[in-house]
Design a protein around this motif. Structure first.
Motif, PDB file in Angstrom:
ATOM      1  N   TYR A 104     -14.541   2.363  -1.662  1.00 56.97           N
ATOM      2  CA  TYR A 104     -15.269   2.462  -2.920  1.00 56.97           C
ATOM      3  C   TYR A 104     -15.008   1.280  -3.854  1.00 56.97           C
ATOM      4  CZ  TYR A 104     -17.120   7.074  -1.903  1.00 56.97           C
ATOM      5  OH  TYR A 104     -17.817   8.117  -1.346  1.00 56.97           O
ATOM      6  N   LEU A 105     -13.838   0.655  -3.722  1.00 60.62           N
ATOM      7  CA  LEU A 105     -13.566  -0.548  -4.522  1.00 60.62           C
ATOM      8  C   LEU A 105     -14.167  -1.798  -3.890  1.00 60.62           C
ATOM      9  CD1 LEU A 105      -9.837   0.089  -5.498  1.00 60.62           C
ATOM     10  CD2 LEU A 105     -11.752  -0.080  -7.096  1.00 60.62           C
ATOM     11  N   GLY A 106     -14.408  -1.756  -2.575  1.00 59.12           N
ATOM     12  CA  GLY A 106     -14.947  -2.919  -1.891  1.00 59.12           C
ATOM     13  C   GLY A 106     -13.926  -4.014  -1.692  1.00 59.12           C
ATOM     14  N   THR A 107     -12.642  -3.639  -1.609  1.00 57.70           N
ATOM     15  CA  THR A 107     -11.592  -4.634  -1.409  1.00 57.70           C
ATOM     16  C   THR A 107     -10.437  -4.015  -0.646  1.00 57.70           C
ATOM     17  OG1 THR A 107     -10.182  -6.260  -2.527  1.00 57.70           O
ATOM     18  CG2 THR A 107     -10.346  -4.101  -3.546  1.00 57.70           C
ATOM     19  N   THR A 108      -9.684  -4.842   0.063  1.00 61.89           N
ATOM     20  CA  THR A 108      -8.488  -4.369   0.755  1.00 61.89           C
ATOM     21  C   THR A 108      -7.294  -4.458  -0.177  1.00 61.89           C
ATOM     22  OG1 THR A 108      -8.079  -6.575   1.644  1.00 61.89           O
ATOM     23  CG2 THR A 108      -9.396  -5.061   2.986  1.00 61.89           C
ATOM     24  N   MET A 109      -6.189  -3.796   0.230  1.00 64.01           N
ATOM     25  CA  MET A 109      -5.006  -3.720  -0.614  1.00 64.01           C
ATOM     26  C   MET A 109      -3.758  -4.057   0.188  1.00 64.01           C
ATOM     27  SD  MET A 109      -5.726  -0.110  -2.574  1.00 64.01           S
ATOM     28  CE  MET A 109      -7.262   0.191  -3.457  1.00 64.01           C
TER      29      MET A 109
ATOM     30  N   HIS B 133       1.635 -13.652 -10.133  1.00 70.67           N
ATOM     31  CA  HIS B 133       0.174 -13.664 -10.217  1.00 70.67           C
ATOM     32  C   HIS B 133      -0.298 -13.880 -11.650  1.00 70.67           C
ATOM     33  CE1 HIS B 133      -0.242 -12.451  -6.079  1.00 70.67           C
ATOM     34  NE2 HIS B 133       0.366 -11.287  -6.266  1.00 70.67           N
ATOM     35  N   THR B 134      -1.398 -14.581 -11.769  1.00 70.74           N
ATOM     36  CA  THR B 134      -2.081 -14.642 -13.061  1.00 70.74           C
ATOM     37  C   THR B 134      -3.006 -13.444 -13.223  1.00 70.74           C
ATOM     38  OG1 THR B 134      -2.021 -17.057 -12.985  1.00 70.74           O
ATOM     39  CG2 THR B 134      -3.584 -16.035 -14.526  1.00 70.74           C
ATOM     40  N   ARG B 135      -3.711 -13.124 -12.147  1.00 70.89           N
ATOM     41  CA  ARG B 135      -4.563 -11.941 -12.111  1.00 70.89           C
ATOM     42  C   ARG B 135      -4.158 -11.101 -10.907  1.00 70.89           C
ATOM     43  NH1 ARG B 135      -9.526 -11.294 -14.377  1.00 70.89           N
ATOM     44  NH2 ARG B 135     -10.229 -10.252 -12.464  1.00 70.89           N
ATOM     45  N   ALA B 136      -4.050  -9.790 -11.108  1.00 74.21           N
ATOM     46  CA  ALA B 136      -3.727  -8.896 -10.002  1.00 74.21           C
ATOM     47  C   ALA B 136      -3.992  -7.466 -10.448  1.00 74.21           C
ATOM     48  CB  ALA B 136      -2.277  -9.055  -9.560  1.00 74.21           C
ATOM     49  N   PHE B 137      -4.220  -6.612  -9.460  1.00 73.55           N
ATOM     50  CA  PHE B 137      -4.444  -5.195  -9.714  1.00 73.55           C
ATOM     51  C   PHE B 137      -3.531  -4.391  -8.785  1.00 73.55           C
ATOM     52  CE2 PHE B 137      -8.219  -7.255 -11.185  1.00 73.55           C
ATOM     53  CZ  PHE B 137      -8.670  -6.493 -12.262  1.00 73.55           C
TER      54      PHE B 137
ATOM     55  N   TYR C   2      -2.799  -4.239  -4.946  1.00 74.38           N
ATOM     56  CA  TYR C   2      -1.670  -3.582  -4.291  1.00 74.38           C
ATOM     57  C   TYR C   2      -1.868  -2.068  -4.280  1.00 74.38           C
ATOM     58  CZ  TYR C   2       0.830  -8.038  -4.784  1.00 74.38           C
ATOM     59  OH  TYR C   2       1.215  -9.353  -4.698  1.00 74.38           O
ATOM     60  N   ALA C   3      -1.412  -1.452  -3.192  1.00 75.26           N
ATOM     61  CA  ALA C   3      -1.340   0.005  -3.092  1.00 75.26           C
ATOM     62  C   ALA C   3       0.141   0.369  -3.052  1.00 75.26           C
ATOM     63  CB  ALA C   3      -2.048   0.506  -1.842  1.00 75.26           C
ATOM     64  N   VAL C   4       0.668   0.838  -4.165  1.00 78.01           N
ATOM     65  CA  VAL C   4       2.111   1.023  -4.324  1.00 78.01           C
ATOM     66  C   VAL C   4       2.510   2.414  -3.857  1.00 78.01           C
ATOM     67  CG1 VAL C   4       4.064   0.881  -5.910  1.00 78.01           C
ATOM     68  CG2 VAL C   4       2.034  -0.541  -6.286  1.00 78.01           C
ATOM     69  N   ARG C   5       3.394   2.453  -2.867  1.00 77.79           N
ATOM     70  CA  ARG C   5       3.967   3.686  -2.311  1.00 77.79           C
ATOM     71  C   ARG C   5       2.922   4.612  -1.690  1.00 77.79           C
ATOM     72  NH1 ARG C   5       8.336   5.141  -7.132  1.00 77.79           N
ATOM     73  NH2 ARG C   5       9.914   3.598  -6.508  1.00 77.79           N
ATOM     74  N   GLY C   6       1.865   4.065  -1.189  1.00 80.75           N
ATOM     75  CA  GLY C   6       0.898   4.897  -0.484  1.00 80.75           C
ATOM     76  C   GLY C   6      -0.513   4.376  -0.635  1.00 80.75           C
ATOM     77  N   LEU C   7      -1.304   4.581   0.423  1.00 81.08           N
ATOM     78  CA  LEU C   7      -2.688   4.129   0.425  1.00 81.08           C
ATOM     79  C   LEU C   7      -3.606   5.328   0.274  1.00 81.08           C
ATOM     80  CD1 LEU C   7      -4.802   1.840   0.899  1.00 81.08           C
ATOM     81  CD2 LEU C   7      -4.684   2.426   3.333  1.00 81.08           C
ATOM     82  N   ASP C   8      -4.478   5.294  -0.714  1.00 86.80           N
ATOM     83  CA  ASP C   8      -5.526   6.292  -0.846  1.00 86.80           C
ATOM     84  C   ASP C   8      -6.688   5.832   0.031  1.00 86.80           C
ATOM     85  OD1 ASP C   8      -7.811   7.786  -1.757  1.00 86.80           O
ATOM     86  OD2 ASP C   8      -6.636   8.347  -3.508  1.00 86.80           O
ATOM     87  N   HIS C   9      -6.982   6.576   1.089  1.00 86.62           N
ATOM     88  CA  HIS C   9      -7.820   6.056   2.171  1.00 86.62           C
ATOM     89  C   HIS C   9      -9.299   5.940   1.830  1.00 86.62           C
ATOM     90  CE1 HIS C   9      -4.691   5.913   5.283  1.00 86.62           C
ATOM     91  NE2 HIS C   9      -4.173   6.942   4.651  1.00 86.62           N
ATOM     92  N   THR C  10      -9.726   6.412   0.694  1.00 90.36           N
ATOM     93  CA  THR C  10     -11.125   6.195   0.316  1.00 90.36           C
ATOM     94  C   THR C  10     -11.290   5.018  -0.633  1.00 90.36           C
ATOM     95  OG1 THR C  10     -10.886   7.773  -1.514  1.00 90.36           O
ATOM     96  CG2 THR C  10     -11.742   8.630   0.568  1.00 90.36           C
TER      97      THR C  10
END
Length: 579
Positions: free
Chosen positions: A503-508, A542-546, A491-499
């Motif tokens: 660099y993480l290799g995953t969508t949010m 969720h059991t696993r989440a970031f 999740y990107a909470v209250r805003g997306l950091d566009h890089t």
């Protein structure tokens, strides 16, 4: 201003071997700097990530950014970058390769076109000036769409002029015009309708001013339009078939409304682009005065001074074409078009610089003006004043943790301006040698100025890594990426950091703020969490989440009792996981 040349105006050009060596050295620096800097937000991260998702999904039709439909721009740069990922793996230099390649090829194309249109000296100087123009070389090393569309539009302009040269065969004229139509199709696939609207505007205004109606008979409109449609149309047809909402959003919202309204909140004053022009063409601004005079004389049908023996004669061509007038209109109309637009970004006027370089190169090929030493003195004084002010760069930090970064960047800025100052001194010495009896330093003096400006920009641009590394979040992502497993919600909470998606290799999944992805979130609302309460419910399931958030948001959620375990943090971001 007077433009009396030296006793021997630019009498000698570098040998072929020297030119090849200079081109190789330029290429080594031009492409060798692509990996040094990390990608920074917003544009660099966005376009790198769009291509990464295209590369990962295999869907080269429906463009997505952060897994949301993203129909703001066409796909050419994403295609080229995804292909670079396919060939060379995913990385920062691969993400910048298309912009660097198109920018470099346009420098070569400007040299070729200038030589064919106005003589070898003009071609060399046009290429040298374009490579040393800060706006052009800077845009070539920054991952946005501006360079791709600028390059392809200028290729169309060059091909049109090359097709109209007197004395070429009918087959050659047809082939150059086909190249012009193909380049406009690539421009359309780069950034939309401006790829054909702006060249069409220039052609229409030129026809009226020059009364050159016969030009339209030589455009090969039927076959050229067929080539244009074969290249540009298939993607628009495919994406509209798969996404019926595309046509209204792309053509109405992203073109008409962007130009006529403040829908994107990118408005600026009418003079917004004036400082960008002055800085972007700084070393050669004085050359635009005689260039404008030559274009005006050509418009009025008065031939300029004849060229050297064996080179094309300046002025109106035998078929009535006025090439300098068309180049001047290209620069002036594009500048005016975006100046009156309600949407303004610095990269919009990048297409004017190759035309300015051809005009300035043509003017300077007649000989170094007598005010060239004063021009060098002005550049030297600007460099010296900037060098004296570099300690002020350290004071630009707005937050305490930025102070060491800006202090380090001040060193890079100082080094860059020192190189420019030394380049001006070297150019003056070479000029003095050329002014002496039997001397020949005019061309070398111009090369010294251009080379110094190019190196100045490369040093200052690469030095931005002192700021850009922390802005990119790459170090933070490197700590978190080993913890991620395929399918983990992020999740990107209250805003997306566009890089960070890159660099993480995953969508949010975005929470509360849809940022620039409001259209995509509206199309697929199940991929968007409207507020932190909804996020807390999803998080609990969720059991696993970031999740990634700002430090302030982290404190707010912690006080709300949302269960989180911090796994990484920097001054701008906190990344948490489910306990």
């Amino acid at each position: 201003m007077a433009s009396n040349p030296l006793p021997a105006p630019l009498p000698s050009l570098p040998s072929r071997r020297t030119l090849i060596l200079l081109a190789v050295l330029l290429a080594l620096v031009w492409f060798g700097c692509l990996e040094y800097r990390h990608l920074i937000r917003t544009d660099e991260g966005r376009y790198a990530e769009i291509a990464r998702e295209m590369f990962a999904s295999g869907d080269w039709v429906t463009i997505r950014y952060n897994d949301y439909k993203y129909f703001e721009k066409p796909p050419l740069q994403a295609w080229a970058t995804a292909l670079a990922y396919e060939l060379f793996d995913v990385g920062a230099w691969q993400a910048r390769l298309w912009t660097a390649l198109t920018g470099f090829l346009t420098v070569l194309a400007a040299g070729f076109a200038g030589a064919a249109l106005f003589g070898r000296a003009a071609g060399l100087l046009a290429a040298v000036m374009l490579a040393g123009a800060p706006m052009w070389s800077g845009a070539s090393h920054f991952n946005t769409l501006d360079m791709g569309v600028s390059a392809t539009m200028c290729w169309a302009l060059f091909a049109l002029l090359l097709a109209q040269r007197p004395g070429i065969t009918a087959a050659a004229q047809r082939n150059w015009m086909w190249a012009c139509w193909a380049a406009m199709a690539l421009a359309m696939l780069s950034k939309g309708l401006i790829g054909i609207v702006l060249p069409g505007l220039v052609l229409a205004v030129y026809t009226v001013l020059a009364r050159d109606w016969a030009l339209w008979k030589r455009l090969h409109i039927v076959s050229g339009l067929a080539i244009f449609l074969v290249i540009a149309a298939p993607w628009f047809v495919l994406i509209a078939q798969r996404n019926p909402e595309f046509l209204q959003f792309f053509f109405i919202h992203e073109h008409f409304q962007r130009f006529t309204t403040n829908v994107h909140a990118r408005q600026g004053p009418i003079y917004y682009f004036v400082p960008l022009l002055l800085v972007g063409f700084l070393p050669w601004l004085a050359q635009l005065v005689p260039a404008a005079c030559r274009a005006c004389r050509e418009w009025l049908g008065k031939d300029a001074q004849a060229g050297a023996p064996g080179e094309p004669r300046p002025g109106v061509w035998a078929n009535g074409l006025r090439p300098r007038l068309m180049l001047a209109l290209w620069a002036g109309l594009i500048f005016a078009f975006f100046s009156v637009s309600h949407s303004k970004l610095s990269g919009y006027i990048v297409p004017i610089f190759p035309a300015l370089a051809l005009l300035a190169g043509d003017a300077l090929a007649a000989g170094l003006p007598r005010w060239w030493p004063r021009q060098l003195l002005a550049l030297g004084l600007i460099s010296a004043a900037g060098l004296a002010c570099t300690p002020l760069v350290a004071g630009l930090a707005k937050r305490p943790f930025e102070a060491p970064e800006y202090a380090a960047y001040a060193v890079w800025v100082g080094a860059a301006l020192a190189v420019m100052l030394m380049g001006c001194i070297l150019a003056w010495r070479l000029y003095r040698r050329g002014a002496s009896p039997g001397g020949d330093g005019g061309t070398a003096s111009v090369l010294a100025v251009s080379g110094a400006m190019f190196l100045t920009l490369m040093i200052a641009g690469n030095g931005h890594e002192t700021l850009g590394r922390s802005l990119s979040g790459a170090d933070l992502a490197a700590k978190v990426r080993p913890l991620l497993q395929p399918g983990d919600p992020f999740y990107a909470v209250r805003g997306l950091d566009h890089t960070m998606p890159f660099y993480l290799g995953t969508t949010m999944m975005m929470v509360q703020s849809s940022d620039e992805l409001a259209f995509g979130a509206a199309q697929e609302p199940q991929k968007f969490s409207p507020d932190v309460e909804d996020f807390a419910k999803r998080w609990a399931g969720h059991t696993r989440a970031f999740a990634m958030m700002s430090p302030d948001t982290y404190e707010d959620l912690r006080q709300r009792g949302v269960p989180m375990r911090e796994v990484a943090r920097d001054e701008r971001r906190v990344i948490v996981t489910k306990p």
